[in-house]
Scaffold this active site. Structure first.
Site, PDB file in Angstrom:
ATOM      1  N   GLY A 158       0.853  -1.187   0.000  1.00 27.16           N
ATOM      2  CA  GLY A 158       0.000   0.000   0.000  1.00 27.16           C
ATOM      3  C   GLY A 158       0.889   1.236   0.000  1.00 27.16           C
ATOM      4  N   PHE A 159       0.327   2.363   0.417  1.00 27.86           N
ATOM      5  CA  PHE A 159       1.112   3.600   0.411  1.00 27.86           C
ATOM      6  C   PHE A 159       2.354   3.484   1.280  1.00 27.86           C
ATOM      7  CE2 PHE A 159      -3.077   5.327  -0.840  1.00 27.86           C
ATOM      8  CZ  PHE A 159      -2.685   5.943  -2.002  1.00 27.86           C
ATOM      9  N   ALA A 213      -3.648   8.228   3.828  1.00 34.07           N
ATOM     10  CA  ALA A 213      -2.557   7.904   2.911  1.00 34.07           C
ATOM     11  C   ALA A 213      -1.291   8.731   3.158  1.00 34.07           C
ATOM     12  CB  ALA A 213      -3.037   8.068   1.468  1.00 34.07           C
ATOM     13  N   ASP A 239      -1.747   2.054   8.488  1.00 36.68           N
ATOM     14  CA  ASP A 239      -2.953   1.739   9.250  1.00 36.68           C
ATOM     15  C   ASP A 239      -2.733   0.614  10.255  1.00 36.68           C
ATOM     16  OD1 ASP A 239      -4.134   3.631   7.740  1.00 36.68           O
ATOM     17  OD2 ASP A 239      -5.515   2.309   6.677  1.00 36.68           O
ATOM     18  N   VAL A 248       1.113 -14.029   3.715  1.00 33.68           N
ATOM     19  CA  VAL A 248       1.883 -14.238   4.937  1.00 33.68           C
ATOM     20  C   VAL A 248       1.021 -15.017   5.927  1.00 33.68           C
ATOM     21  CG1 VAL A 248       2.977 -13.095   6.900  1.00 33.68           C
ATOM     22  CG2 VAL A 248       3.250 -12.163   4.590  1.00 33.68           C
ATOM     23  N   GLU A 272     -18.543  10.060   0.971  1.00 38.54           N
ATOM     24  CA  GLU A 272     -18.304   9.966  -0.469  1.00 38.54           C
ATOM     25  C   GLU A 272     -19.289   9.010  -1.134  1.00 38.54           C
ATOM     26  OE1 GLU A 272     -13.505  10.814  -0.049  1.00 38.54           O
ATOM     27  OE2 GLU A 272     -14.259   8.774  -0.158  1.00 38.54           O
TER      28      GLU A 272
END
Lengths: 427, 427
Positions: free
Chosen positions: A23-24, A326, A310, A89, A180
């Protein structure tokens, strides 16, 4: 060439940095180490990096999955010290410094855990069937199919009660994703599809946003959160605050105050639970499952492990927790990379400090709120800033250009480009 | 306004035209009736019209689903005499002139059956699990995931035999779809992903095209079919003709001559079977399940029913069968619309005549074959014609522009834009 030069003055065996999750956070850690004398292995269950801030656009048919997702190995293709493995994992053996996947054991010198978070139903996992959440591409296309097929089934049916139920949409959770989603569904119903149906009036659809707390967008200043509520109501969204969901089944939701809402399309945007990282490494976790790390993003007793994004619970250096957004994940990824280089050089790193560049939430066409500390925007100016910021940060030029074109055409034509029903919702 | 004017001289109740299927045939029938004094109901199991000639591009990660699919009701949004229902047809009561769906009975005055065809395993339905076919968007994204995850799993494994099996791709069927798939997979392996892997050399992947007949592209003139074979071999595809598949399981395929090919990715592009339309209306069918219709596209005894596109078995007016291609389906759709208007006016229609504009098949980047009767092209010129023709006929300006941009960028960068693994192939 850089790697060769570095090697001359480095150790004989290059340290192995294993990064879990692209991810980011994970991706920025990997990219920040591109000139470092290390070998990097990035492990992710999926083959793509996802630009999650725009995922709600996929769920509401505005964008295609490929426009916000890029193959991880394509992003790292020129970074010769990085190997990407698509694998799952199973556990981490922190004593042996070893990651165990379904197919192999991978030893590490440094481990960066950036496995993110998923939505949670606060113990009511049975609700997931009736109120899907939004975290992956598969989630988004499933939600898209659910929303669009509700209109399709309403057009087909002759049963008035069924039609009303099909044209009632409930979004649970008043954070940015919920806001949103609710805004985008209202616009879809009121504008995009309204001329496409013959037997129903899609603009009569009821769109509700249910928030357990006192305000929507609780991380925003109260004045902006109020403005966001008014902008949502202007789009036709009913905002219900201070009311949690008490039950959820195939007929709809029941709120804590007893109200029953018949709905065929309930979406879950409340609550986030971190990945299983704390269990893997036996570290203490907060209530949301995030690993409690120190100011250097290390869990207790493991200077060679960094938990970021996160998955981490950490203060911002000023007494507040770092938010799960992010920009924070990116900053932590870059910090972990620098801290690894510091450790290799025998230096002690300065503690992580979160730099807050502001807080944005979009509501709909021409409507958003933005908080930059002193400067607070709402409405059209905030929406322009939101558009610009999201296009700017989209990975990859191709995506940026194509998304821009899609948005421009959609804006002019008031259309949404990806109105596809696939999977279980086909008739 | 046109409808009103027409109504004055027409019957009081407007005839009801029910169209089953919104592929090229059904959609063209509906659109050709846009000014006619009729009420049209279009029924399709899916909410989108699919530009099927480019579906192999979705299966090989070149295009996104939404770029070749458009909501049917969006296409017909301005056609006020047309209603679109997403529903599944269960049966047709031809005596009562009534279509039965899962939810309702719909009576008709005219029925247009354009429900297309699917691939068939010639009675070996168990093979479908190991050798998926390509007909829908869901098929295409599943095949995409299977192809891409074969490379991913080959990168992860340490087992040499397993790696070889994962890097062996078998396409069964040497028609246009098989040729396109094999060419695209070879290009993916040799060019697109070759720099993205560290542990495998994707350019060593083996791509085989297996055809039971003597030549690939059997509907093309022999000289073009040979040229296509040479172009495929130049891309690195092994073309095996005159050899049917005898068995297929999770380890790969066995050919009729006894050859066993270990492969984790077998794709099925052989054999086509028409939809159940013949059973619905109790009409005679040919071996591929297509309804035998007369020169007016009516099944025996039903002047009010038209069977068109891949569902129909009909001569081209010159003694040859009409091929199962998009231009033929479009022509039949327009013919059915005219024939309905003729019947309403009490005229007898002229028989259907198929107009053959040529035959195109693409093989890869800069490689294709084209047969226009006297003019026969191959290589780069044929590829340019193919590109132009397919862009031109893509439904909707937006798609055309965005697909053009995607192709242009992919051509320059030798990249594929939609390399996403979703669904069951996630790790």
């Amino acid at each position: 060439m850089d790697a060769k030069r570095d090697q001359r003055c480095g150790p004989e065996r290059r340290p192995h940095v294993v990064i879990l999750g692209a991810g980011f956070g994970g991706l920025n850690a990997a990219m920040s180490l591109r000139r470092a004398p290390v070998d990097i292995t990035v492990i992710d269950r999926r083959n793509y990096h996802l630009f999650q801030p725009l995922l709600y656009q996929v769920a509401t048919a505005g964008l295609s999955p490929a426009q916000i997702a890029m193959p991880i190995r394509r992003i790292l293709t020129r970074q010769s010290n990085a190997t990407v493995l698509m694998d799952k994992v199973e556990s981490v053996d922190a004593a042996a410094r070893c990651v165990v996947t379904g197919t192999r054991r991978i030893t590490y010198d440094y481990l960066v855990i950036a496995t993110g978070a998923r939505h949670t139903y606060f113990g009511n996992d049975a609700w997931s069937e009736y109120a899907p959440g939004l975290k992956t591409i598969a989630d988004a296309t499933a939600i898209r199919a659910r929303i669009l097929s509700a209109f399709e089934r309403a057009e087909v049916t002759d049963d008035a009660a069924m039609r009303k139920r099909l044209l009632t949409f409930v979004v649970v959770g008043g954070g940015p994703t919920g806001v949103e989603l609710a805004g985008a569904i209202a616009e879809l119903a009121r504008n995009t599809v309204v001329r496409d149906f013959r037997r129903i009036d899609s603009s009569t659809a009821r769109v509700m946003l249910v928030e357990a707390g006192a305000h929507i967008l609780p991380t925003m200043p109260p004045c902006l959160s109020k403005k966001a509520g008014r902008q949502l109501e202007k789009l036709g969204v009913e905002v219900v605050c201070g009311n949690a969901v008490a039950d959820c089944d195939d007929s709809g939701v029941r709120l804590a105050n007893g109200t029953e809402i018949d709905s065929a399309c309930v979406l879950w945007a409340a609550g986030v639970m971190a990945s299983r990282a704390a269990k893997w490494i036996g570290a203490p976790a907060d209530r949301a499952g995030r690993v409690m790390v120190d100011a250097r993003l290390n869990p207790p007793g493991h200077g060679e492990i960094f938990v970021i994004g996160d998955t981490a619970s950490v203060g911002d250096g000023g007494g507040l927790p770092v938010p799960g957004v992010a920009p924070a994940a990116k900053q932590m990824g870059r910090y972990a990379a620098r801290a690894i280089l510091d450790d290799m050089a025998g230096r002690r790193s300065a503690p992580f400090r979160y730099r807050d560049y502001g807080n944005l939430a979009t509501i709909g066409r021409k409507a958003a709120v933005a908080d930059f500390g002193r400067a607070r925007l709402s409405g059209y100016p905030a929406w322009l800033v939101w558009n610009f910021a999201h296009l700017w940060f989209l990975v990859g030029f191709r995506n940026r250009l194509v998304v821009f074109l899609d948005w421009a055409v959609a804006y002019v034509r008031n259309d949404r480009a990806a109105r596809l029903i696939t999977g279980q919702y086909e008739a």
